[in-house]
Write an enzyme that holds these catalytic residues in place. Structure first.
Site, PDB file in Angstrom:
ATOM      1  CB  SER A 109     -75.262 -16.214  69.054  1.00  0.00           C
ATOM      2  OG  SER A 109     -74.936 -15.549  67.847  1.00  0.00           O
ATOM      3  CG  HIS A 139     -77.067 -11.652  68.683  1.00  0.00           C
ATOM      4  ND1 HIS A 139     -75.936 -10.887  68.543  1.00  0.00           N
ATOM      5  CD2 HIS A 139     -76.684 -12.937  68.399  1.00  0.00           C
ATOM      6  CE1 HIS A 139     -74.914 -11.655  68.199  1.00  0.00           C
ATOM      7  NE2 HIS A 139     -75.340 -12.907  68.103  1.00  0.00           N
TER       8      HIS A 139
END
Length: 260
Positions: A10, A234
């Site tokens: 990711s 993230h």
């Protein structure tokens, strides 16, 4: 047009950074504005992006994910460029931070508490850190064999935690543990690149001043995972642009952007 294959988790896929990549499996969380797409646009490359949220080194080499085979199957030997961002899920890096940031009472909730406590188990974490270097080396060696004419770039993870100081809601000890995991992952990635004749793009080093708690973050803090915004802990859109800058600079033989 030269062929570029992007492998990874990711941290390369870019979940929540809109728009989603057309045709990507739903659970991949793959963005059309992740660093592989940006690099391909700027360098005029034919991109095959198989990055997938939750991927481990095993998913790169052997294990499928929903709607997608092992990522290595994307290589056919005609590649000019391959990028690899992997390893964090092998050591439970982001799950560790999520678990550490939850309120203490969650650890006493039946079933859920056991999962949270498991993410924080120091013995399991240390075993994973001891193994990840070998796994990353296997990835580098296999990619070099499958794409012998390509430049292979390991791109390590953007910095999430501040190099010093607090990162609420994490405790001081949890922040120290997170830094240790990040440092060991970056070290293992660099060593794997050297051992396998690959190159390293040190995104972690270049993003020290752009951690999630900084004034100009390239990554996100804690929060609810919502489909219209970058996933918590993230890269954000600015982070993906910064990583693309680093990759393009290295491929083009130019110096990367200053970390400040």
């Amino acid at each position: 047009m030269k062929r570029y294959v992007a492998l990874g988790s990711s941290m390369a896929a870019g979940p929540g950074i809109l728009p989603r990549a057309e045709g990507a499996p739903f659970f991949a969380g793959r963005s059309a504005r992740n660093y592989p797409h940006l690099v391909a646009e700027r360098l005029g490359l034919d991109l095959v992006d198989v990055t997938y949220s939750g991927a481990t080194t095993a998913n790169v080499l052997t294990d499928p994910q929903p709607g997608a085979p092992a990522q290595i199957d994307a290589l056919d030997g005609t590649e000019d460029l391959v990028t690899v961002t992997i390893g964090g899920n092998d050591v439970g890096y982001v799950p560790l931070l999520f678990a550490a940031g939850l309120p203490q009472f969650v650890r006493r909730v039946p079933l859920l508490g056991d999962r949270v406590t498991g993410q924080l188990d120091p013995a399991a974490r240390d075993r994973a850190l001891a193994d990840v270097g070998r796994s990353l080396t296997n990835v580098g060696r296999t990619v070099r064999q499958r794409a012998p004419g390509a430049r292979v770039l390991f791109v390590d993870y953007l910095t999430l935690l501040p190099p010093d100081g607090a990162a609420p809601p994490l405790s001081e000890s949890d922040v120290a543990t997170g830094r240790h995991v990040a440092d060991e992952l970056a070290r293992a990635t660099a060593e794997a690149a050297v051992a396998t004749g690959c190159e390293l793009v040190p995104a972690a080093e270049h993003s020290l001043d752009h951690h999630a708690w900084s004034a100009q973050p390239w990554t996100t803090r804690f929060g609810l995972p919502l489909p219209w915004r970058p996933a918590p802990l993230h890269p954000n859109a600015a982070g993906m642009r910064a990583v693309a800058d680093l990759v393009v600079a290295q491929v083009s033989g130019r110096k990367g952007p200053h970390s400040g």
